[in-house]
Design an enzyme around this catalytic site. Structure first.
Site, PDB file in Angstrom:
ATOM      1  N   THR A   1      -8.963   1.142 -26.569  1.00  0.00           N
ATOM      2  CA  THR A   1      -7.650   1.098 -25.954  1.00  0.00           C
ATOM      3  C   THR A   1      -6.512   0.207 -26.679  1.00  0.00           C
ATOM      4  O   THR A   1      -5.378   0.575 -26.929  1.00  0.00           O
ATOM      5  CB  THR A   1      -7.510   0.916 -24.453  1.00  0.00           C
ATOM      6  OG1 THR A   1      -8.521   1.626 -24.027  1.00  0.00           O
ATOM      7  CG2 THR A   1      -6.486   1.267 -23.674  1.00  0.00           C
TER       8      THR A   1
ATOM      9  N   TYR B   1     -20.867  -3.421 -26.941  1.00  0.00           N
ATOM     10  CA  TYR B   1     -20.197  -2.334 -26.719  1.00  0.00           C
ATOM     11  C   TYR B   1     -20.705  -1.220 -27.209  1.00  0.00           C
ATOM     12  O   TYR B   1     -20.620  -0.803 -28.362  1.00  0.00           O
ATOM     13  CB  TYR B   1     -18.785  -2.634 -27.200  1.00  0.00           C
ATOM     14  CG  TYR B   1     -17.593  -1.732 -26.843  1.00  0.00           C
ATOM     15  CD1 TYR B   1     -17.903  -0.368 -26.414  1.00  0.00           C
ATOM     16  CD2 TYR B   1     -16.496  -1.713 -27.501  1.00  0.00           C
ATOM     17  CE1 TYR B   1     -16.905   0.356 -26.012  1.00  0.00           C
ATOM     18  CE2 TYR B   1     -15.360  -0.920 -27.348  1.00  0.00           C
ATOM     19  CZ  TYR B   1     -15.597   0.244 -26.518  1.00  0.00           C
ATOM     20  OH  TYR B   1     -14.527   1.173 -26.290  1.00  0.00           O
TER      21      TYR B   1
ATOM     22  N   LYS C   1     -21.241  -2.786 -22.013  1.00  0.00           N
ATOM     23  CA  LYS C   1     -20.170  -1.805 -21.931  1.00  0.00           C
ATOM     24  C   LYS C   1     -20.733  -0.651 -22.469  1.00  0.00           C
ATOM     25  O   LYS C   1     -20.586  -0.180 -23.583  1.00  0.00           O
ATOM     26  CB  LYS C   1     -18.889  -2.328 -22.740  1.00  0.00           C
ATOM     27  CG  LYS C   1     -17.926  -1.288 -22.495  1.00  0.00           C
ATOM     28  CD  LYS C   1     -16.636  -1.926 -23.197  1.00  0.00           C
ATOM     29  CE  LYS C   1     -15.545  -1.006 -23.474  1.00  0.00           C
ATOM     30  NZ  LYS C   1     -15.397   0.418 -22.895  1.00  0.00           N
TER      31      LYS C   1
ATOM     32  N   GLY D   1     -18.343   3.178 -18.851  1.00  0.00           N
ATOM     33  CA  GLY D   1     -17.127   3.525 -19.938  1.00  0.00           C
ATOM     34  C   GLY D   1     -16.589   4.989 -19.803  1.00  0.00           C
ATOM     35  O   GLY D   1     -15.556   5.084 -20.663  1.00  0.00           O
TER      36      GLY D   1
ATOM     37  N   ASP E   1     -14.399   7.004 -17.551  1.00  0.00           N
ATOM     38  CA  ASP E   1     -13.803   7.056 -16.316  1.00  0.00           C
ATOM     39  C   ASP E   1     -13.812   8.250 -15.513  1.00  0.00           C
ATOM     40  O   ASP E   1     -13.762   8.163 -14.086  1.00  0.00           O
ATOM     41  CB  ASP E   1     -12.242   6.608 -16.639  1.00  0.00           C
ATOM     42  CG  ASP E   1     -11.898   5.573 -17.869  1.00  0.00           C
ATOM     43  OD1 ASP E   1     -12.830   5.062 -18.156  1.00  0.00           O
ATOM     44  OD2 ASP E   1     -10.935   5.384 -17.929  1.00  0.00           O
ATOM     45  N   GLU E   2     -13.731   9.284 -16.124  1.00  0.00           N
ATOM     46  CA  GLU E   2     -13.620  10.562 -15.500  1.00  0.00           C
ATOM     47  C   GLU E   2     -15.020  10.964 -14.932  1.00  0.00           C
ATOM     48  O   GLU E   2     -15.071  12.049 -14.262  1.00  0.00           O
ATOM     49  CB  GLU E   2     -13.287  11.682 -16.551  1.00  0.00           C
ATOM     50  CG  GLU E   2     -14.228  12.028 -17.762  1.00  0.00           C
ATOM     51  CD  GLU E   2     -13.856  10.886 -18.916  1.00  0.00           C
ATOM     52  OE1 GLU E   2     -13.373   9.592 -18.614  1.00  0.00           O
ATOM     53  OE2 GLU E   2     -13.909  11.415 -20.022  1.00  0.00           O
TER      54      GLU E   2
HETATM   55  C1  LIG Z   1     -12.984   6.342 -26.331  1.00  0.00           C
HETATM   56  C2  LIG Z   1     -12.406   5.553 -25.384  1.00  0.00           C
HETATM   57  O1  LIG Z   1     -11.449   4.877 -25.540  1.00  0.00           O
HETATM   58  N1  LIG Z   1     -13.324   5.340 -24.179  1.00  0.00           N
HETATM   59  C3  LIG Z   1     -12.880   4.819 -22.922  1.00  0.00           C
HETATM   60  C4  LIG Z   1     -13.982   3.524 -22.674  1.00  0.00           C
HETATM   61  O2  LIG Z   1     -14.856   3.193 -23.211  1.00  0.00           O
HETATM   62  C5  LIG Z   1     -12.723   5.410 -21.875  1.00  0.00           C
HETATM   63  O3  LIG Z   1     -12.215   4.785 -20.923  1.00  0.00           O
HETATM   64  C6  LIG Z   1     -11.963   6.966 -21.871  1.00  0.00           C
HETATM   65  O4  LIG Z   1     -10.705   6.638 -22.533  1.00  0.00           O
HETATM   66  C7  LIG Z   1     -11.738   7.489 -20.779  1.00  0.00           C
HETATM   67  O5  LIG Z   1     -12.759   7.724 -20.094  1.00  0.00           O
HETATM   68  C8  LIG Z   1     -11.219   8.937 -21.019  1.00  0.00           C
HETATM   69  O6  LIG Z   1     -12.252   9.679 -21.564  1.00  0.00           O
HETATM   70  C1  LIG Z   2     -11.484   2.146 -23.525  1.00  0.00           C
HETATM   71  C2  LIG Z   2     -12.312   1.078 -23.459  1.00  0.00           C
HETATM   72  O1  LIG Z   2     -12.898   0.639 -22.480  1.00  0.00           O
HETATM   73  C3  LIG Z   2     -11.642   0.285 -24.592  1.00  0.00           C
HETATM   74  O2  LIG Z   2     -10.674  -0.113 -24.555  1.00  0.00           O
HETATM   75  O3  LIG Z   2     -12.708  -0.231 -25.091  1.00  0.00           O
END
Ligand SMILES: CC(=O)N[C@H](C=O)[C@@H](O)[C@H](O)[C@H](O)CO
Ligand SMILES: CC(=O)C(=O)O
EC number: 4.1.3.3
Length: 319
Positions: free
Chosen positions: A51, A144, A174, A202, A204-205
């Site tokens: 992110t 991760y 993670k 990780g 969220d949905e």
């Molecule tokens: C690829 C990515 O960024 N994954 C995130 C965490 O790891 C998630 O928070 C997703 O953004 C979220 O679950 C939406 O699919």
């Molecule tokens: C989406 C998430 O968990 C990250 O930003 O790595």
């Protein structure tokens, strides 16, 4: 699995990196962003992850961003735990960032696998993580795992078992995979002290399903935007009100789906979510290339889709 004070039973917001129109990091904007998260009950952040576009930033930018989050989070009344993602393509820089995270007082750190010369075996991955983790032995380390993005797809239960006597500060993973069977095997794996590893979910949905099999904490993009939805989901879940908990999960799923409609292969939902954050109070700016910002017509369409799901009615309070 008993409750432990050092375990995260909470939502960790994966933070965006605010940027200026010219693409520079907007460090000043983090102040307002940190307050925005605090005001919505966020106690933990995960900085420079997917992110936060960590792998698109220079090492010096990553250090400045980490320092800014830690400085703000050490101010009285603004306390938060700060977890820092240090992985990338350059191993030397990853080691440097791991050392830096500990030096400036991060609460924990985390690393992606190598991203170009990827490990060929799980043993190679364990060895890589050992070398990263030992640069900051005083703070917990989380691997991760995000196979959809990295294509590094080893079985994480095997990773934990093989790390057991090798990486002393490995707290857990993670776990950004949707494979809950694999996740459930990891949750039941013990470290060398006979304690369960910590798995931070990780996707969220799908968090309600992860809670159902024993996950306690989570890290994700959308905890940075609509944390109230998830706090209410958790409260309903803990009270055994599953239909109510599911209704919050459906809000989250609607939001994720709409954002993906405007994403690109490159950034998934991130360019869209960064725009949404700017609409609800924090100037996050554009994403950095190779991600692209939404054009004006996409922004308008995204706003229409957010209205369809009544996002602006529930985003700040959860319902
Ligand atoms: C690829 C990515 O960024 N994954 C995130 C965490 O790891 C998630 O928070 C997703 O953004 C979220 O679950 C939406 O699919
Ligand atoms: C989406 C998430 O968990 C990250 O930003 O790595």
């Amino acid at each position: 699995m008993s409750k432990r004070a050092d375990r995260v039973e909470d939502f960790i917001a994966a933070t965006f990196t605010p940027m200026k129109e010219n693409g520079d990091v907007n460090l000043e904007a983090i102040d307002k962003y940190q307050q925005f998260l605090l005001d919505q009950g966020i106690n933990y952040v995960y900085v420079n992850g997917s992110t936060g576009e960590g792998t698109s930033l220079t090492t010096s930018e990553r250090k400045s961003i980490t320092e800014q989050w830690i400085t703000l989070s050490r101010k009285p009344g603004r306390e938060m735990k700060v977890f820092v993602q240090v992985g990338g393509t350059n191993f030397r820089e990853t080691l440097e960032l791991a050392e830096h995270a500990a030096e400036v007082g991060a609460d924990a750190f985390s690393a992606l696998p190598p991203l170009y010369f990827v490990p060929a075996t799980v043993d190679e991955l364990v060895e890589y993580c050992r070398q990263v983790a030992e640069k900051a032995p005083s703070i917990p380390f989380y691997y991760y795992h995000i196979p959809e993005r990295t294509n590094v797809r080893f079985d994480m239960e095997q990773f934990l078992i093989k790390s057991r006597n090798v990486i002393s500060n490995l707290r857990g993973i993670k776990f950004s995979s949707k494979d809950l069977y694999e996740g459930s095997r990891c949750l039941r794996t013990l470290n060398s002290k006979g304690e369960n590893y910590e798995l931070l979910f990780g996707s969220d949905e799908q968090i309600i399903s992860a809670f159902a099999i024993g996950f306690k904490g989570a890290i994700g993009t959308t905890y940075s935007i609509v944390p109230r939805v998830y706090q209410k989901l958790k409260k309903a879940f803990d009270a055994g009100h599953m239909n109510e908990a599911a209704s919050y999960q459906y809000k989250s799923a609607d939001f994720v789906k709409v954002c993906f409609e405007f994403g690109s292969v490159t950034g998934g939902l991130l360019p869209a979510v960064k725009f949404v954050l700017s609409q609800i109070g924090v100037d996050a700016g554009p994403p950095r290339y190779p991600m692209k910002p939404l054009d004006e017509s996409s922004k308008q369409k995204l706003m229409d889709r957010l209205n369809d799901i009544k996002f602006f009615d529930w985003h700040s309070k959860g319902d």
